[in-house]
Design a protein around this motif. Structure first.
Motif, PDB file in Angstrom:
ATOM      1  N   TYR A   1      48.158  -5.165  56.315  1.00  0.00           N
ATOM      2  CA  TYR A   1      48.001  -3.868  56.992  1.00  0.00           C
ATOM      3  C   TYR A   1      49.146  -2.928  56.654  1.00  0.00           C
ATOM      4  O   TYR A   1      48.938  -1.773  56.248  1.00  0.00           O
ATOM      5  CB  TYR A   1      47.917  -4.065  58.516  1.00  0.00           C
ATOM      6  CG  TYR A   1      47.735  -2.757  59.249  1.00  0.00           C
ATOM      7  CD1 TYR A   1      48.839  -2.010  59.659  1.00  0.00           C
ATOM      8  CD2 TYR A   1      46.463  -2.256  59.505  1.00  0.00           C
ATOM      9  CE1 TYR A   1      48.676  -0.790  60.301  1.00  0.00           C
ATOM     10  CE2 TYR A   1      46.297  -1.038  60.145  1.00  0.00           C
ATOM     11  CZ  TYR A   1      47.406  -0.314  60.535  1.00  0.00           C
ATOM     12  OH  TYR A   1      47.234   0.898  61.172  1.00  0.00           O
ATOM     13  N   TYR A   2      50.377  -3.379  56.806  1.00  0.00           N
ATOM     14  CA  TYR A   2      51.510  -2.493  56.605  1.00  0.00           C
ATOM     15  C   TYR A   2      51.782  -2.223  55.126  1.00  0.00           C
ATOM     16  O   TYR A   2      52.251  -1.148  54.758  1.00  0.00           O
ATOM     17  CB  TYR A   2      52.749  -3.024  57.340  1.00  0.00           C
ATOM     18  CG  TYR A   2      52.560  -2.983  58.843  1.00  0.00           C
ATOM     19  CD1 TYR A   2      52.411  -4.148  59.581  1.00  0.00           C
ATOM     20  CD2 TYR A   2      52.479  -1.773  59.522  1.00  0.00           C
ATOM     21  CE1 TYR A   2      52.210  -4.112  60.955  1.00  0.00           C
ATOM     22  CE2 TYR A   2      52.278  -1.723  60.898  1.00  0.00           C
ATOM     23  CZ  TYR A   2      52.134  -2.895  61.605  1.00  0.00           C
ATOM     24  OH  TYR A   2      51.923  -2.847  62.962  1.00  0.00           O
ATOM     25  N   ARG A   3      51.451  -3.169  54.273  1.00  0.00           N
ATOM     26  CA  ARG A   3      51.581  -2.913  52.835  1.00  0.00           C
ATOM     27  C   ARG A   3      50.596  -1.815  52.435  1.00  0.00           C
ATOM     28  O   ARG A   3      50.937  -0.906  51.668  1.00  0.00           O
ATOM     29  CB  ARG A   3      51.326  -4.190  52.042  1.00  0.00           C
ATOM     30  CG  ARG A   3      51.646  -4.055  50.551  1.00  0.00           C
ATOM     31  CD  ARG A   3      51.614  -5.416  49.834  1.00  0.00           C
ATOM     32  NE  ARG A   3      50.409  -6.127  50.145  1.00  0.00           N
ATOM     33  CZ  ARG A   3      50.377  -7.353  50.705  1.00  0.00           C
ATOM     34  NH1 ARG A   3      51.497  -7.985  50.996  1.00  0.00           N
ATOM     35  NH2 ARG A   3      49.220  -7.942  50.966  1.00  0.00           N
ATOM     36  N   THR A   4      49.379  -1.891  52.978  1.00  0.00           N
ATOM     37  CA  THR A   4      48.389  -0.862  52.693  1.00  0.00           C
ATOM     38  C   THR A   4      48.836   0.477  53.274  1.00  0.00           C
ATOM     39  O   THR A   4      48.760   1.518  52.623  1.00  0.00           O
ATOM     40  CB  THR A   4      47.021  -1.265  53.273  1.00  0.00           C
ATOM     41  OG1 THR A   4      46.656  -2.552  52.749  1.00  0.00           O
ATOM     42  CG2 THR A   4      45.941  -0.248  52.931  1.00  0.00           C
ATOM     43  N   PHE A   5      49.319   0.453  54.512  1.00  0.00           N
ATOM     44  CA  PHE A   5      49.769   1.697  55.153  1.00  0.00           C
ATOM     45  C   PHE A   5      50.842   2.364  54.307  1.00  0.00           C
ATOM     46  O   PHE A   5      50.814   3.573  54.077  1.00  0.00           O
ATOM     47  CB  PHE A   5      50.328   1.386  56.547  1.00  0.00           C
ATOM     48  CG  PHE A   5      50.482   2.590  57.437  1.00  0.00           C
ATOM     49  CD1 PHE A   5      51.354   3.627  57.104  1.00  0.00           C
ATOM     50  CD2 PHE A   5      49.772   2.666  58.624  1.00  0.00           C
ATOM     51  CE1 PHE A   5      51.491   4.732  57.936  1.00  0.00           C
ATOM     52  CE2 PHE A   5      49.922   3.769  59.462  1.00  0.00           C
ATOM     53  CZ  PHE A   5      50.777   4.791  59.116  1.00  0.00           C
ATOM     54  N   ASP A   6      51.783   1.550  53.812  1.00  0.00           N
ATOM     55  CA  ASP A   6      52.948   2.108  53.128  1.00  0.00           C
ATOM     56  C   ASP A   6      52.668   2.496  51.676  1.00  0.00           C
ATOM     57  O   ASP A   6      53.427   3.290  51.101  1.00  0.00           O
ATOM     58  CB  ASP A   6      54.114   1.113  53.198  1.00  0.00           C
ATOM     59  CG  ASP A   6      54.598   0.868  54.616  1.00  0.00           C
ATOM     60  OD1 ASP A   6      55.336  -0.124  54.829  1.00  0.00           O
ATOM     61  OD2 ASP A   6      54.243   1.657  55.519  1.00  0.00           O
ATOM     62  N   SER A   7      51.605   1.960  51.073  1.00  0.00           N
ATOM     63  CA  SER A   7      51.368   2.241  49.657  1.00  0.00           C
ATOM     64  C   SER A   7      50.057   2.985  49.393  1.00  0.00           C
ATOM     65  O   SER A   7      49.946   3.692  48.386  1.00  0.00           O
ATOM     66  CB  SER A   7      51.361   0.934  48.865  1.00  0.00           C
ATOM     67  OG  SER A   7      50.288   0.111  49.304  1.00  0.00           O
ATOM     68  N   ASN A   8      49.079   2.873  50.288  1.00  0.00           N
ATOM     69  CA  ASN A   8      47.743   3.410  50.034  1.00  0.00           C
ATOM     70  C   ASN A   8      47.076   3.673  51.382  1.00  0.00           C
ATOM     71  O   ASN A   8      46.106   3.013  51.757  1.00  0.00           O
ATOM     72  CB  ASN A   8      46.915   2.408  49.228  1.00  0.00           C
ATOM     73  CG  ASN A   8      45.470   2.851  49.045  1.00  0.00           C
ATOM     74  OD1 ASN A   8      45.165   4.041  49.056  1.00  0.00           O
ATOM     75  ND2 ASN A   8      44.565   1.897  48.902  1.00  0.00           N
ATOM     76  N   ARG A   9      47.594   4.646  52.114  1.00  0.00           N
ATOM     77  CA  ARG A   9      47.199   4.833  53.505  1.00  0.00           C
ATOM     78  C   ARG A   9      45.687   4.998  53.662  1.00  0.00           C
ATOM     79  O   ARG A   9      45.110   4.534  54.643  1.00  0.00           O
ATOM     80  CB  ARG A   9      47.935   6.035  54.112  1.00  0.00           C
ATOM     81  CG  ARG A   9      48.223   5.848  55.579  1.00  0.00           C
ATOM     82  CD  ARG A   9      48.873   7.041  56.192  1.00  0.00           C
ATOM     83  NE  ARG A   9      50.165   7.381  55.608  1.00  0.00           N
ATOM     84  CZ  ARG A   9      50.858   8.454  55.965  1.00  0.00           C
ATOM     85  NH1 ARG A   9      50.381   9.291  56.866  1.00  0.00           N
ATOM     86  NH2 ARG A   9      52.014   8.708  55.400  1.00  0.00           N
ATOM     87  N   ALA A  10      45.049   5.670  52.689  1.00  0.00           N
ATOM     88  CA  ALA A  10      43.596   5.868  52.780  1.00  0.00           C
ATOM     89  C   ALA A  10      42.849   4.540  52.749  1.00  0.00           C
ATOM     90  O   ALA A  10      41.733   4.435  53.280  1.00  0.00           O
ATOM     91  CB  ALA A  10      43.128   6.755  51.636  1.00  0.00           C
ATOM     92  N   GLY A  11      43.442   3.537  52.134  1.00  0.00           N
ATOM     93  CA  GLY A  11      42.806   2.221  52.060  1.00  0.00           C
ATOM     94  C   GLY A  11      42.636   1.548  53.403  1.00  0.00           C
ATOM     95  O   GLY A  11      41.888   0.573  53.533  1.00  0.00           O
ATOM     96  N   LEU A  12      43.325   2.051  54.432  1.00  0.00           N
ATOM     97  CA  LEU A  12      43.191   1.452  55.757  1.00  0.00           C
ATOM     98  C   LEU A  12      41.777   1.612  56.317  1.00  0.00           C
ATOM     99  O   LEU A  12      41.367   0.851  57.190  1.00  0.00           O
ATOM    100  CB  LEU A  12      44.185   2.079  56.730  1.00  0.00           C
ATOM    101  CG  LEU A  12      45.658   1.752  56.495  1.00  0.00           C
ATOM    102  CD1 LEU A  12      46.526   2.588  57.423  1.00  0.00           C
ATOM    103  CD2 LEU A  12      45.919   0.274  56.704  1.00  0.00           C
ATOM    104  N   ALA A  13      41.019   2.594  55.801  1.00  0.00           N
ATOM    105  CA  ALA A  13      39.663   2.826  56.330  1.00  0.00           C
ATOM    106  C   ALA A  13      38.821   1.552  56.267  1.00  0.00           C
ATOM    107  O   ALA A  13      37.955   1.321  57.119  1.00  0.00           O
ATOM    108  CB  ALA A  13      38.980   3.946  55.551  1.00  0.00           C
TER     109      ALA A  13
END
Lengths: 123, 123
Positions: free
Chosen positions: B14-26
């Motif tokens: 979750y936080y790796r995605t938030f920090d590198s590819n925020r749109a990927g959190l969808a």
């Protein structure tokens, strides 16, 4: 009843009980309830009440800063997320904490705590 | 799989995605998902992704201090309670935060976020 009002009422009751009659918290948990207190895991109302009674302080006062809640799914549960501070008798500075509760409805129209996780927030 | 390991893997993802590819959190949310971010409530994967994308900072790094988890009931859900700090680009001091996730299993053997509550922990 409005979920935010239910959450607020629960939080007030929980911390008032904790601060004035800690043993009374046992009534808020059931056999399947789980508590994780600063990483230490306990299960079941009796063991949880014993854990809370054994915490290394007598008098305390919780001051609540924020309360957030959301419904947790089709079973009618409610998640409650609290932040605040905990003043221990004799200590100069209060401790900051965060806590989450997962409340489940009882047949009598009340709630019990199924999940409880507590963490201090160190500066 | 060991629940603690699942929680740890989710948090890292979750936080790796938030920090590198925020749109990927969808992809981690669904239509019924709920986010409360500093008291602001949002529902549904699209609206949640839009809310997170609109936060008033670009680059950030989450550093996780604690992760606690508990099973949330018979539906196979998992509660994950996180504390850590959030370093924003250009800011001298990191912000402390707490966050809770309620993960529900997907038919494919993964998890999605049904409930998400985030709060900064002010000093």
């Amino acid at each position: 009843m409005d979920p935010d009002a239910v959450a607020k009422a629960f939080v007030e009751h929980y911390y008032r009980t904790f601060d004035s009659n800690r043993a009374g918290l046992v009534n808020l948990y059931q056999e399947g309830s789980m508590l994780t207190f600063e990483g230490a895991k306990t299960q079941g109302a009796q063991a949880i009440a014993a854990k809370l009674a054994s915490l290394p302080f007598q008098q305390c006062m919780h001051n609540i800063s924020t309360v957030d809640c959301q419904p947790s799914g089709p079973a009618g549960g409610m998640l409650v997320f609290v932040s605040g501070s905990l003043q221990l008798a004799g200590e100069q500075h209060p401790l900051k904490f965060s806590q989450m509760f997962h409340l489940m409805p009882t047949p009598q129209g009340s709630f019990f705590v199924l999940n409880d996780i507590f963490r201090l927030n160190y500066a």
